[in-house]
Design a protein around this motif. Structure first.
Motif, short mmCIF file in Angstrom:
data_model
loop_
_atom_site.label_atom_id
_atom_site.label_comp_id
_atom_site.label_asym_id
_atom_site.label_seq_id
_atom_site.Cartn_x
_atom_site.Cartn_y
_atom_site.Cartn_z
N LEU A 2 -39.10 55.42 14.16
CA LEU A 2 -39.13 56.19 15.39
C LEU A 2 -39.63 55.35 16.57
CD1 LEU A 2 -39.22 58.88 17.05
CD2 LEU A 2 -41.53 59.20 16.11
N GLU A 3 -40.75 54.69 16.36
CA GLU A 3 -41.43 54.02 17.46
C GLU A 3 -40.69 52.77 17.94
OE1 GLU A 3 -45.38 53.41 16.05
OE2 GLU A 3 -45.85 55.56 15.99
N SER A 4 -39.87 52.18 17.08
CA SER A 4 -39.15 50.96 17.47
C SER A 4 -38.19 51.21 18.62
CB SER A 4 -38.41 50.36 16.27
OG SER A 4 -37.41 51.24 15.78
N SER A 5 -37.68 52.44 18.74
CA SER A 5 -36.76 52.74 19.83
C SER A 5 -37.47 52.72 21.18
CB SER A 5 -36.09 54.10 19.61
OG SER A 5 -37.05 55.13 19.53
N ALA A 6 -38.74 53.11 21.21
CA ALA A 6 -39.52 53.06 22.44
C ALA A 6 -40.04 51.65 22.69
CB ALA A 6 -40.68 54.04 22.36
N LEU A 7 -40.48 50.99 21.62
CA LEU A 7 -41.00 49.64 21.74
C LEU A 7 -39.96 48.68 22.32
CD1 LEU A 7 -43.37 47.72 21.20
CD2 LEU A 7 -42.47 47.40 18.89
N ALA A 8 -38.69 48.93 22.04
CA ALA A 8 -37.63 48.06 22.56
C ALA A 8 -37.63 48.00 24.08
CB ALA A 8 -36.27 48.56 22.05
N TYR A 9 -38.17 49.04 24.73
CA TYR A 9 -38.28 49.06 26.19
C TYR A 9 -39.69 48.76 26.65
CZ TYR A 9 -33.66 51.23 26.30
OH TYR A 9 -32.31 51.48 26.16
N GLY A 10 -40.55 48.30 25.75
CA GLY A 10 -41.91 47.98 26.12
C GLY A 10 -42.82 49.17 26.24
N LEU A 11 -42.39 50.33 25.73
CA LEU A 11 -43.22 51.53 25.78
C LEU A 11 -44.18 51.57 24.60
CD1 LEU A 11 -40.46 54.14 26.69
CD2 LEU A 11 -42.16 53.14 28.23
N ASP A 12 -45.41 51.93 24.84
CA ASP A 12 -46.41 52.07 23.79
C ASP A 12 -46.29 53.48 23.23
OD1 ASP A 12 -48.70 52.42 22.22
OD2 ASP A 12 -49.96 51.22 23.57
N PRO A 13 -45.88 53.65 21.97
CA PRO A 13 -45.70 54.99 21.42
C PRO A 13 -46.98 55.81 21.38
CG PRO A 13 -45.52 53.32 19.70
CD PRO A 13 -45.52 52.60 21.02
N ARG A 14 -48.13 55.18 21.50
CA ARG A 14 -49.39 55.90 21.50
C ARG A 14 -49.61 56.66 22.81
NH1 ARG A 14 -53.08 50.80 19.99
NH2 ARG A 14 -52.02 50.17 21.92
N THR A 15 -48.94 56.22 23.85
CA THR A 15 -49.07 56.88 25.16
C THR A 15 -47.74 57.43 25.67
OG1 THR A 15 -48.83 54.71 26.23
CG2 THR A 15 -51.07 55.51 25.85
N ALA A 16 -46.63 56.94 25.17
CA ALA A 16 -45.32 57.44 25.60
C ALA A 16 -45.20 58.92 25.23
CB ALA A 16 -44.20 56.64 24.95
N PRO A 17 -44.69 59.75 26.12
CA PRO A 17 -44.62 61.19 25.82
C PRO A 17 -43.69 61.48 24.65
CG PRO A 17 -43.36 60.67 27.79
CD PRO A 17 -44.12 59.43 27.43
N ALA A 18 -43.91 62.63 24.04
CA ALA A 18 -43.06 63.03 22.93
C ALA A 18 -41.59 63.12 23.34
CB ALA A 18 -43.53 64.38 22.37
N SER A 19 -41.34 63.31 24.63
CA SER A 19 -39.96 63.36 25.11
C SER A 19 -39.20 62.08 24.86
CB SER A 19 -39.94 63.68 26.61
OG SER A 19 -40.53 62.62 27.36
N ALA A 20 -39.91 60.98 24.55
CA ALA A 20 -39.24 59.72 24.19
C ALA A 20 -38.42 59.87 22.91
CB ALA A 20 -40.26 58.60 24.04
N ALA A 21 -38.55 61.01 22.24
CA ALA A 21 -37.70 61.30 21.07
C ALA A 21 -36.22 61.25 21.43
CB ALA A 21 -38.06 62.66 20.49
N VAL A 22 -35.89 61.40 22.72
CA VAL A 22 -34.48 61.34 23.11
C VAL A 22 -33.90 59.95 22.91
CG1 VAL A 22 -34.74 63.21 24.78
CG2 VAL A 22 -34.96 60.84 25.55
N LEU A 23 -34.72 58.90 22.86
CA LEU A 23 -34.21 57.54 22.72
C LEU A 23 -33.54 57.31 21.37
CD1 LEU A 23 -37.07 55.59 24.53
CD2 LEU A 23 -34.89 56.38 25.47
N PRO A 24 -34.21 57.60 20.22
CA PRO A 24 -33.49 57.48 18.95
C PRO A 24 -32.38 58.53 18.83
CG PRO A 24 -35.68 58.40 18.58
CD PRO A 24 -35.64 57.91 19.99
N TYR A 25 -32.55 59.69 19.47
CA TYR A 25 -31.51 60.70 19.39
C TYR A 25 -30.22 60.21 20.05
CZ TYR A 25 -28.67 64.77 20.13
OH TYR A 25 -27.59 65.62 20.14
N MET A 26 -30.33 59.52 21.18
CA MET A 26 -29.13 59.01 21.86
C MET A 26 -28.34 58.09 20.95
SD MET A 26 -30.64 58.25 25.67
CE MET A 26 -29.33 57.08 26.01
N GLU A 27 -29.03 57.20 20.25
CA GLU A 27 -28.33 56.30 19.32
C GLU A 27 -27.68 57.09 18.20
OE1 GLU A 27 -30.07 52.89 17.68
OE2 GLU A 27 -30.69 52.01 19.59
#
Length: 498
Positions: free
Chosen positions: A189-214
């Motif tokens: 899950l977190e690798s999809s946010a990390l790819a954009y430099g986002l820290d999953p510990r602080t990135a909002p739960a809405s970042a779930a859309v990133l793996p969903y898009m793929e």
């Protein structure tokens, strides 16, 4: 138009079709922004993005600017599996492309019964977040009352009882811990946010859309490399009589009577314009005009905030690509907490092992013959590190080679030569502050993950590309071009595609 990035070119083609005379001034000697290619000795490498999601964005661009399918100009290939993941405990899983049943089955087999079902249930919730945010975050100009997007979390988290209180996940990391309940699923899950430099510990739960898009729209490769997509968009602009002026650095945005009226180049040349569209990093845009571009309290991060960048090793290899090799392999960091701590602080002389992505396109256009292979290794890194420090560069190069060696047999023995690219190289090519990589816009998170609006306080000046709404990534840049073109053609009443 300032800059020839993907967002700017997408806007330029649409504006030209609408009857505008468009001139693009580009500081470097080529188009594409971060979408570039390095060629040497018969090998070729994408030095920016290597894969595409949401190809519909560029399909729409080609239909709207010429009534021609995108596939008449580039060959799109769906990557399957979408990715092979190698976890810290040695477990591996190949995730099928755009197949929920296939993903569930693969995860159950690799990670144990129940893992696939938990991931599948997560995707259902991620779809709900996608449905709630798709229009306001991707298809419409940023709402004037953007705080509605900032304050409400669209991801419908599962109730979680903790310390006598019931909570729902508010960050991506909490989704992993509370809902997926498996460190490997959390890493996936977190690798999809990390790819954009986002820290999953602080990135909002809405970042779930990133793996969903793929998952929902697939992962795509452009035959010949993603640079071919930039070429196709550039040629579409030329066909619509967009003029490009390369090696032309804009130093200042001119204004008169409270409206943008043109640009001044480094050589003193002045170009007048009815509208100015800037596809540049906010730090660079800030020095081009001495006027505030946003209302007090509007969405705007400090343009000089340090953001993560990208470190890459381009490998020319002897020996052909083995049959069945995955196009993309993600080798997860053995200590993700240390990785994220270093990414956010850049403190310490010894960086931890990063998560490494290995791209191995099966593409004859990228190699001299079938007895060789081109490969790109990359990791997200702190852009504020001193990349002139040869020791730091050497350490990261070794990290990437070691990580890739866990996924590619006999890798080091096959290396003919290698080229290393740091965030400083991205800075030189794109002028992004310290070579940082923009992330897609996300809802919630108190607005910290939104991007500045495409309009500005200076009438006639617009922002386009990854550093403006709706944020970074190839698809998002293309969407920003559509939004800016709509705002110029239809005016402030434009509300997005229907």
């Amino acid at each position: 138009m300032i800059g020839a990035g993907m967002g700017a070119m997408a806007a330029a083609a649409r504006l030209a079709v609408a009857g505008h005379r468009v001139t693009v001034y580009e500081r470097t000697d080529t188009y594409g922004g971060a979408v570039r290619r390095l060629e040497r000795d018969g090998f070729a490498f994408d030095t920016g993005p290597g894969l595409l999601t949401l190809p519909a964005v560029y399909r729409d661009l080609f239909v709207k600017t010429g009534k021609e399918p995108l596939e008449d100009h580039v060959e799109l290939v769906q990557v399957d599996p979408s990715a092979r993941h190698v976890f810290a405990d040695g477990t591996e899983v190949s995730v099928p492309n755009a197949s929920r049943a296939g993903v569930v089955s693969a995860l159950d087999e690799a990670l144990g019964a129940g893992a696939g079902e938990r991931w599948g249930d997560f995707l259902v919730r991620a779809r709900e977040a996608w449905d709630r945010t798709r229009r306001p975050l991707l298809e419409e100009p940023l709402w004037p009352n953007w705080r509605v997007l900032a304050d409400k979390e669209p991801y419908p988290g599962v109730p979680h009882k903790r310390l006598l209180r019931t909570r729902r996940a508010s960050t991506l990391a909490e989704i992993g811990a509370w809902e997926l309940r498996d460190e490997r699923l959390a890493a996936l899950l977190e690798s999809s946010a990390l790819a954009y430099g986002l820290d999953p510990r602080t990135a909002p739960a809405s970042a779930a859309v990133l793996p969903y898009m793929e998952h929902a729209f697939g992962t795509w490769y452009v035959r010949g490399g993603i640079r071919e997509l930039a070429r196709a968009v550039y040629e579409r602009c030329l066909k619509r009589r967009v003029e490009f002026v390369f090696d032309a650095e804009v130093m200042r945005i001119l204004d008169q009577d409270g409206r943008a009226t043109g640009v001044e180049l480094r050589d003193g040349t002045v170009a007048e314009a009815d509208h100015v569209v800037a596809d540049v990093d906010p730090a660079r845009l800030k020095v081009m005009t001495d006027r505030p571009l946003d209302q007090d309290g509007d969405v705007r991060a400090d343009p000089f905030t340090t953001r993560p960048g990208r470190f890459a090793v381009l490998l020319a290899l002897r020996g052909g690509r083995e049959s069945g090799a995955a196009h993309r392999t993600v080798v997860h960091a053995p200590d993700p907490v240390s990785e994220l701590d270093f990414l956010s602080s850049a403190e310490g002389d010894q960086p931890p092992w990063p998560t490494v992505t290995v791209l191995r396109p099966d593409d004859p256009a990228l190699r001299p013959d079938d007895g060789h292979e081109s490969m790109v290794l990359s990791a997200v890194v702190p852009s504020a590190v001193d990349w002139d420090d040869k020791g730091m560069v050497r350490r990261y190069t070794e990290y990437l080679l070691d990580a890739a060696g866990a996924a590619v047999p006999d890798l080091r023995d096959r290396v003919l030569w290698q080229e290393v690219r740091t965030p400083d190289d991205s800075d030189d090519e794109t002028s992004a502050f310290l070579g940082a990589v923009p992330a897609p816009a996300l809802a919630a998170g108190r607005g910290h993950y939104l991007h500045p609006a495409n309009t500005t306080r200076l009438p006639g000046l617009y922002r386009v590309g990854g550093w403006s709404h709706p944020g970074g990534g190839l698809a998002h840049a293309g969407m920003s071009g559509a939004l800016v073109a709509g705002l110029i053609v239809e005016g402030p009443e434009f509300r997005g595609s229907q």
